[in-house]
Design a protein around this motif. Structure first.
Motif, PDB file in Angstrom:
ATOM      1  N   LEU A 129       2.278  -3.110   0.141  1.00  0.00           N
ATOM      2  CA  LEU A 129       2.946  -2.207  -0.793  1.00  0.00           C
ATOM      3  C   LEU A 129       4.323  -1.809  -0.297  1.00  0.00           C
ATOM      4  O   LEU A 129       5.273  -1.669  -1.081  1.00  0.00           O
ATOM      5  N   LYS A 130       4.452  -1.615   1.022  1.00  0.00           N
ATOM      6  CA  LYS A 130       5.770  -1.315   1.580  1.00  0.00           C
ATOM      7  C   LYS A 130       6.740  -2.454   1.312  1.00  0.00           C
ATOM      8  O   LYS A 130       7.901  -2.238   0.944  1.00  0.00           O
ATOM      9  N   SER A 131       6.259  -3.677   1.514  1.00  0.00           N
ATOM     10  CA  SER A 131       7.124  -4.836   1.302  1.00  0.00           C
ATOM     11  C   SER A 131       7.478  -4.998  -0.172  1.00  0.00           C
ATOM     12  O   SER A 131       8.620  -5.341  -0.510  1.00  0.00           O
ATOM     13  N   ILE A 132       6.502  -4.753  -1.054  1.00  0.00           N
ATOM     14  CA  ILE A 132       6.783  -4.842  -2.494  1.00  0.00           C
ATOM     15  C   ILE A 132       7.809  -3.789  -2.901  1.00  0.00           C
ATOM     16  O   ILE A 132       8.702  -4.041  -3.706  1.00  0.00           O
ATOM     17  N   LYS A 133       7.693  -2.592  -2.323  1.00  0.00           N
ATOM     18  CA  LYS A 133       8.673  -1.546  -2.601  1.00  0.00           C
ATOM     19  C   LYS A 133      10.049  -1.945  -2.101  1.00  0.00           C
ATOM     20  O   LYS A 133      11.061  -1.737  -2.784  1.00  0.00           O
ATOM     21  N   ALA A 134      10.104  -2.524  -0.881  1.00  0.00           N
ATOM     22  CA  ALA A 134      11.385  -2.961  -0.334  1.00  0.00           C
ATOM     23  C   ALA A 134      12.012  -4.069  -1.170  1.00  0.00           C
ATOM     24  O   ALA A 134      13.243  -4.178  -1.255  1.00  0.00           O
ATOM     25  N   ALA A 135      11.177  -4.885  -1.801  1.00  0.00           N
ATOM     26  CA  ALA A 135      11.682  -5.964  -2.651  1.00  0.00           C
ATOM     27  C   ALA A 135      12.134  -5.468  -4.012  1.00  0.00           C
ATOM     28  O   ALA A 135      12.694  -6.243  -4.795  1.00  0.00           O
ATOM     29  N   GLY A 136      11.892  -4.201  -4.306  1.00  0.00           N
ATOM     30  CA  GLY A 136      12.310  -3.640  -5.588  1.00  0.00           C
ATOM     31  C   GLY A 136      11.358  -3.908  -6.722  1.00  0.00           C
ATOM     32  O   GLY A 136      11.713  -3.688  -7.883  1.00  0.00           O
ATOM     33  N   ALA A 137      10.125  -4.356  -6.410  1.00  0.00           N
ATOM     34  CA  ALA A 137       9.169  -4.682  -7.465  1.00  0.00           C
ATOM     35  C   ALA A 137       8.175  -3.566  -7.731  1.00  0.00           C
ATOM     36  O   ALA A 137       7.446  -3.627  -8.720  1.00  0.00           O
ATOM     37  N   LEU A 138       8.111  -2.565  -6.862  1.00  0.00           N
ATOM     38  CA  LEU A 138       7.213  -1.427  -7.063  1.00  0.00           C
ATOM     39  C   LEU A 138       8.021  -0.280  -7.652  1.00  0.00           C
ATOM     40  O   LEU A 138       8.876   0.302  -6.988  1.00  0.00           O
ATOM     41  N   HIS A 139       7.742   0.036  -8.908  1.00  0.00           N
ATOM     42  CA  HIS A 139       8.520   1.043  -9.625  1.00  0.00           C
ATOM     43  C   HIS A 139       7.793   2.382  -9.565  1.00  0.00           C
ATOM     44  O   HIS A 139       7.155   2.819 -10.529  1.00  0.00           O
ATOM     45  N   ALA A 140       7.849   3.010  -8.395  1.00  0.00           N
ATOM     46  CA  ALA A 140       7.193   4.291  -8.182  1.00  0.00           C
ATOM     47  C   ALA A 140       7.749   4.908  -6.905  1.00  0.00           C
ATOM     48  O   ALA A 140       8.298   4.206  -6.038  1.00  0.00           O
ATOM     49  N   GLU A 141       7.584   6.211  -6.800  1.00  0.00           N
ATOM     50  CA  GLU A 141       7.946   6.896  -5.562  1.00  0.00           C
ATOM     51  C   GLU A 141       6.869   6.613  -4.515  1.00  0.00           C
ATOM     52  O   GLU A 141       5.685   6.802  -4.762  1.00  0.00           O
ATOM     53  N   PHE A 142       7.303   6.143  -3.356  1.00  0.00           N
ATOM     54  CA  PHE A 142       6.381   5.737  -2.305  1.00  0.00           C
ATOM     55  C   PHE A 142       6.351   6.815  -1.231  1.00  0.00           C
ATOM     56  O   PHE A 142       7.369   7.080  -0.571  1.00  0.00           O
ATOM     57  N   ILE A 143       5.193   7.461  -1.057  1.00  0.00           N
ATOM     58  CA  ILE A 143       5.055   8.578  -0.121  1.00  0.00           C
ATOM     59  C   ILE A 143       4.070   8.179   0.962  1.00  0.00           C
ATOM     60  O   ILE A 143       2.933   7.804   0.669  1.00  0.00           O
ATOM     61  N   VAL A 144       4.491   8.261   2.207  1.00  0.00           N
ATOM     62  CA  VAL A 144       3.641   7.935   3.364  1.00  0.00           C
ATOM     63  C   VAL A 144       3.352   9.215   4.121  1.00  0.00           C
ATOM     64  O   VAL A 144       4.261   9.961   4.482  1.00  0.00           O
ATOM     65  N   ARG A 145       2.073   9.506   4.336  1.00  0.00           N
ATOM     66  CA  ARG A 145       1.669  10.721   5.051  1.00  0.00           C
ATOM     67  C   ARG A 145       1.135  10.365   6.438  1.00  0.00           C
ATOM     68  O   ARG A 145       0.695   9.274   6.667  1.00  0.00           O
TER      69      ARG A 145
END
Length: 377
Positions: A361-377
């Motif tokens: 999911l981190k990689s998908i977010k970095a690729a610009g394909a995950l259209h959501a706010e990504f929060i890591v706790r």
């Protein structure tokens, strides 16, 4: 009552544990929420109280006074206020403990009312089980005393100690005194004189704020609410036709509004849990994930000289390195998700563990394909 701007939406969450994404089913439309559950009313708030006190009656589980001298000090002060002269005396009991007492003074609390008090040990006490909190003044941020706490403590843990082992279940050094604090002073605030009240959204959002404004104006029948920003709606009490701010808020607080939620993916790396909102979307993307195992083994060899020769024993290092690649799913195509079920199917197709899924999911977010706010706790 029908609301302006209500849109069909899959009201669901996605929970990923141990590598599997599950959809928690919900209704087709998002649920309507009461305004009182979405906002905080300006002026209607509690106040935090804190105090420093003493717990007595412990069964040998209190503070060691050599390690907690402040316990001896407060105990001396209490006894002197009760008329017992302890000047120069040395105390060594194990049935007392110094504690910090906290409480929350609710809005519109009146003198004589009772509130709960939380008690926490600050010394080296082992347990507060069976203890009694001695009268403790509770002050607010302005330094004034607003309540006084006293009563028997209900601790939330159990401890057992033997000669060679100790077992502790829960936290026996903290507890609560139900309704143990009595309100002695009221907050100086005249709510009835307010002509305007701000409604602060707990989760600021322009769309939700507009829906709150529209719902209030429709309920009252005239324009009495105005959105100031994403987190604030201003209510004009004088235009509501109600006799007081309390009557005005009682007329609107149960009005239902459908809140708008931002697309979020929340990741807990410690437990490997992933939670997604129903508005999360993933564009079409290809993902490849393989597991690599790197093994390094040290097997040093001792070399000795021949008998009676002039030499010395040496250790010759010998290292074995092996790199093993476990078979994986290869390159998997995650189709663009227009619905929540599409996203779930695409993620489950990878067949990886929860922690690997977090990296994906981190990689998908970095690729610009995950259209959501990504929060890591």
């Amino acid at each position: 009552m029908s609301l302006v701007g209500r849109m069909p939406r899959a009201a669901a969450l996605v929970l990923l544990v141990l590598g599997t994404v599950w959809a928690i089913p919900g209704p087709v439309q998002a649920q309507s929420i009461r305004i009182k559950d979405l906002v905080e009313f300006d002026g209607v708030r509690g106040n935090d109280l804190v105090g420093y006190g003493l717990v007595v009656g412990l069964n040998g589980t209190g503070d060691g006074l050599r390690n907690a001298p402040f316990t001896e000090e407060i105990m001396s002060n209490i006894l002197e206020r009760l008329g017992v002269n302890v000047t120069g005396e040395q105390f060594r009991p194990r049935n007392v403990a110094a504690v910090i007492v906290t409480a929350a003074l609710p809005p519109f609390a009146r003198s004589g009312g009772r509130i709960d008090a939380t008690v926490s040990a600050i010394g080296d006490a082992d347990s507060l089980l069976g203890g009694t909190l001695v009268m403790t003044p509770l002050t607010a941020a302005d330094g004034e005393i607003y309540a006084v706490a006293q009563g028997t403590i209900i601790a939330g843990g159990v401890s057992a100690t033997g000669d060679a082992a100790t077992v502790i279940e829960g936290v026996p050094t903290a507890g609560v005194v139900p309704a143990g604090a009595r309100v002695e002073r009221e907050v100086d605030f005249d709510f009835s004189t307010m002509t305007q009240i701000r409604l602060a959204l707990r989760n600021p959002d322009f769309t939700t704020a507009l829906r709150v404004e529209t719902a209030i104006n429709r309920e009252i029948g005239r324009s009495v609410a105005r959105m100031l920003d994403a987190g604030t709606v201003l209510l004009d009490i004088s235009r509501t036709g109600r006799s007081s701010p309390a009557h005005a808020l009682s007329a609107i607080e149960n009005v239902s509004v459908t809140p708008e939620q931002r697309a979020r993916v929340v990741v807990d790396q410690a437990s490997g849990t992933i939670v997604m909102g129903s508005t999360v979307r993933i564009s079409e993307v290809a993902v490849s994930q393989n597991n690599l195992t790197l093994r390094i083994e040290e097997a040093p060899v001792v070399v000795q000289p021949n008998p009676f020769s002039e030499g010395e024993t040496v250790v010759v290092p010998r290292t074995g390195v092996a790199l093993q690649e476990e078979p994986g799913p290869g390159l998997a195509l995650v189709s663009g998700g227009t619905t929540l079920s599409d996203v779930i199917a695409g993620l489950n197709a990878l067949g990886v563990s929860a922690r690997d899924m977090i990296d994906i999911l981190k990689s998908i977010k970095a690729a610009g394909a995950l259209h959501a706010e990504f929060i890591v706790r």
